[in-house]
Design an enzyme around this catalytic site. Structure first.
Site, PDB file in Angstrom:
ATOM      1  N   ASN A  73       0.879  -1.177   0.000  1.00  0.00           N
ATOM      2  CA  ASN A  73       0.000   0.000   0.000  1.00  0.00           C
ATOM      3  C   ASN A  73       0.917   1.228   0.000  1.00  0.00           C
ATOM      4  O   ASN A  73       1.448   1.619   1.041  1.00  0.00           O
ATOM      5  CB  ASN A  73      -0.890  -0.043   1.245  1.00  0.00           C
ATOM      6  CG  ASN A  73      -1.852   1.133   1.312  1.00  0.00           C
ATOM      7  OD1 ASN A  73      -1.788   2.053   0.491  1.00  0.00           O
ATOM      8  ND2 ASN A  73      -2.737   1.109   2.289  1.00  0.00           N
ATOM      9  N   ARG A  95      -2.738  -2.062  -3.338  1.00  0.00           N
ATOM     10  CA  ARG A  95      -3.931  -1.258  -3.108  1.00  0.00           C
ATOM     11  C   ARG A  95      -3.855  -0.059  -4.057  1.00  0.00           C
ATOM     12  O   ARG A  95      -2.862   0.670  -4.057  1.00  0.00           O
ATOM     13  CB  ARG A  95      -3.966  -0.754  -1.675  1.00  0.00           C
ATOM     14  CG  ARG A  95      -5.178   0.090  -1.435  1.00  0.00           C
ATOM     15  CD  ARG A  95      -5.032   1.015  -0.279  1.00  0.00           C
ATOM     16  NE  ARG A  95      -6.160   1.935  -0.303  1.00  0.00           N
ATOM     17  CZ  ARG A  95      -6.184   3.086   0.312  1.00  0.00           C
ATOM     18  NH1 ARG A  95      -5.146   3.483   1.009  1.00  0.00           N
ATOM     19  NH2 ARG A  95      -7.230   3.867   0.240  1.00  0.00           N
ATOM     20  N   HIS A 125     -13.217   2.938   0.289  1.00  0.00           N
ATOM     21  CA  HIS A 125     -13.167   1.880   1.317  1.00  0.00           C
ATOM     22  C   HIS A 125     -13.817   0.580   0.818  1.00  0.00           C
ATOM     23  O   HIS A 125     -14.274  -0.241   1.623  1.00  0.00           O
ATOM     24  CB  HIS A 125     -13.935   2.274   2.604  1.00  0.00           C
ATOM     25  CG  HIS A 125     -13.362   3.391   3.376  1.00  0.00           C
ATOM     26  ND1 HIS A 125     -14.152   4.367   3.947  1.00  0.00           N
ATOM     27  CD2 HIS A 125     -12.095   3.693   3.720  1.00  0.00           C
ATOM     28  CE1 HIS A 125     -13.399   5.228   4.598  1.00  0.00           C
ATOM     29  NE2 HIS A 125     -12.128   4.852   4.473  1.00  0.00           N
ATOM     30  N   ARG A 155     -12.833  15.900   8.021  1.00  0.00           N
ATOM     31  CA  ARG A 155     -13.656  16.243   6.852  1.00  0.00           C
ATOM     32  C   ARG A 155     -15.091  16.525   7.276  1.00  0.00           C
ATOM     33  O   ARG A 155     -15.620  15.852   8.157  1.00  0.00           O
ATOM     34  CB  ARG A 155     -13.691  15.089   5.841  1.00  0.00           C
ATOM     35  CG  ARG A 155     -12.371  14.805   5.201  1.00  0.00           C
ATOM     36  CD  ARG A 155     -12.559  13.775   4.068  1.00  0.00           C
ATOM     37  NE  ARG A 155     -11.292  13.206   3.713  1.00  0.00           N
ATOM     38  CZ  ARG A 155     -11.013  11.902   3.719  1.00  0.00           C
ATOM     39  NH1 ARG A 155     -11.940  11.019   4.053  1.00  0.00           N
ATOM     40  NH2 ARG A 155      -9.828  11.480   3.388  1.00  0.00           N
ATOM     41  N   GLU A 197      -8.294  -5.277   5.030  1.00  0.00           N
ATOM     42  CA  GLU A 197      -8.208  -4.996   3.594  1.00  0.00           C
ATOM     43  C   GLU A 197      -7.039  -5.750   2.953  1.00  0.00           C
ATOM     44  O   GLU A 197      -7.131  -6.181   1.808  1.00  0.00           O
ATOM     45  CB  GLU A 197      -8.048  -3.486   3.389  1.00  0.00           C
ATOM     46  CG  GLU A 197      -9.337  -2.739   3.719  1.00  0.00           C
ATOM     47  CD  GLU A 197      -9.111  -1.287   4.122  1.00  0.00           C
ATOM     48  OE1 GLU A 197      -8.604  -1.056   5.239  1.00  0.00           O
ATOM     49  OE2 GLU A 197      -9.439  -0.403   3.330  1.00  0.00           O
TER      50      GLU A 197
END
Ligand code: ADP
Length: 405
Positions: free
Chosen positions: A7, A92, A181, A245, A389
């Protein structure tokens, strides 16, 4: 089969080496502060051994991946004898646009397509590509697979992904909901379907709402194993309130504040992305643990931030229940979903009308492990599932690569 999962971010490369015969992690770690003029940090963990950490200059992603591979084969810290034991690499990749609904073997055309998606994922795709090129250079002729964060969401119907903006912007700039995601939502929904199969429920018949709540958060509605809606949109900015956010807001607030505060578009984006969310409301921290501590000590704005978070998630759970035509299972994952009992309670409190019989006592005891937090008799099941993941990336890579042999 041994699979290296990579990743690659802007200044870091995370890795895990899997032995897929029993899906175990042989080693994992991270190179941080790549490109930092002073020094980088390398952390390497092997189950059952003492953790290794060293400061080392890392000019480029190639240097980082070279260090990772050298360490994996080294006599002292390694877990394999030679690089040849790595059968494949899984990457990823953030954005696959509308081109990729599943994971793919990387070739020249795939690299070109990932490059084409750089405009849609400018903060990630270029670094993901750097990681792919660095592995090509260092590990050589080993198959590489790309697993996209957006892929799982590509089953959304057009009326769920289309914004009510002039259609030409979709045609010209591909402005639409993509969702993120995806690998996490896929993993926890599959895992939950497994857990429920022992209760006599078939995975393909389930209506599932997955809540991935971390620094970034997204919620997804899944019917018969396919995504029908998700809360993040064109970018990860949309949806629920996150660490820094804002999540969804009235879009015209942005030009209004820009005019009042004399902000450029880049400054507006920074405000929405880095200064809003839990941090923006509380003024204290973006970290849920800090906010929970502050709220417990009577900080009113910290309490407000947590209420905004839980209320926002609850509203999306309600709207997705309508979209799915009912719900069988609500799943919590991500750092907050896996660990924050009070957030899970805040979301599920008041959902009795849907058929949720929440087990408040069990909920308090669950941190970072698979567990049901609804009562056994609850019509709608609620559970906690730690996401993984990397395992999904390793599985996809194995499934693609084994067909090559
Ligand atoms: P990322 O999106 O960066 O992968 P994570 O999934 O690791 O983030 O989630 C980070 C969030 O999880 C932070 O807000 C952190 O405060 C929260 N978190 C971690 N542990 C706990 C805990 N025990 N209680 C409440 N929140 C927690």
């Amino acid at each position: 089969m041994k699979i290296l999962v990579i990743n690659a971010g802007s200044s870091s490369v995370k890795y895990q080496l899997f032995d897929m015969t029993n899906e175990t992690v042989l080693a994992k770690g991270i190179c941080e502060r790549i490109g930092n003029p002073v020094t980088g940090i390398f952390k390497h963990k092997v189950p059952g051994r003492e953790d290794y950490k060293v400061e080392v200059p890392l000019k480029t992603h190639s240097e980082a991946i070279q260090l990772i591979v050298d360490t994996l084969v080294s006599e002292k810290l390694g877990v394999i004898k030679s690089m040849k034991e790595i059968d494949a690499v899984g990457h990823r990749v953030l954005h696959g646009g509308e081109k990729f609904s599943g994971s793919v073997l990387i070739d020249e055309n795939v690299i070109k397509a990932i490059e084409d998606c750089c405009e849609l994922g400018p903060l990630h795709n270029p670094h993901n590509l750097t990681g792919i090129h660095a592995c090509e250079e260092i590990i050589g002729n080993v198959p590489q697979v790309a697993v996209f964060d957006t892929g799982f969401h590509q089953t959304m119907p057009d009326y769920a992904y289309m914004y009510a903006l002039p259609y030409e912007y979709y045609e010209k700039y591909k402005i639409r909901r993509y969702g993120f995601h995806g690998t996490s939502h896929r993993y926890v929904s599959m895992r939950a379907a497994d857990m429920l199969s022992s209760l006599g429920k078939k995975p393909e018949d389930l209506k599932i709402i997955t809540c991935h709540l971390g620094n970034g958060s997204s919620i997804t509605a899944i019917k018969d194993g396919r995504v029908i809606d998700t809360s993040m949109g064109f970018t990860p900015q949309e949806g629920v309130c996150m660490g820094t956010r804002s999540g969804s807001i009235d879009a015209t607030i942005v030009p209004y504040i820009a005019a009042k505060e004399n902000l450029t578009p880049a400054e507006c984006e920074k405000m929405l992305n880095k200064k809003s969310g839990l941090l923006g409301i509380s003024g204290a921290s973006s970290d849920c643990r800090d906010i929970e501590d502050a709220a417990a000590n009577g900080d009113v704005r910290a309490s407000l931030a947590l209420n905004v978070l839980c209320y926002g998630i609850k509203k999306i759970v309600g709207s997705y229940t309508a979209a799915l035509g009912g719900v069988d299972l609500i799943i919590f994952t991500g750092g907050i979903g896996e660990n924050s009992a009070s957030t899970r309670f805040g979301v599920c409190q008041g959902l009795e009308y849907l058929g949720v019989d929440f087990d408040k006592d069990v909920n308090e005891t669950i941190h970072g492990k698979d567990a049901f937090i609804s009562k056994p008799s609850s019509k709608v099941k609620v559970c906690v599932i730690p996401t993984n993941e990397e395992l999904v990336i390793a599985r996809d890579t194995m499934n693609i690569v084994k067909n090559l042999k």
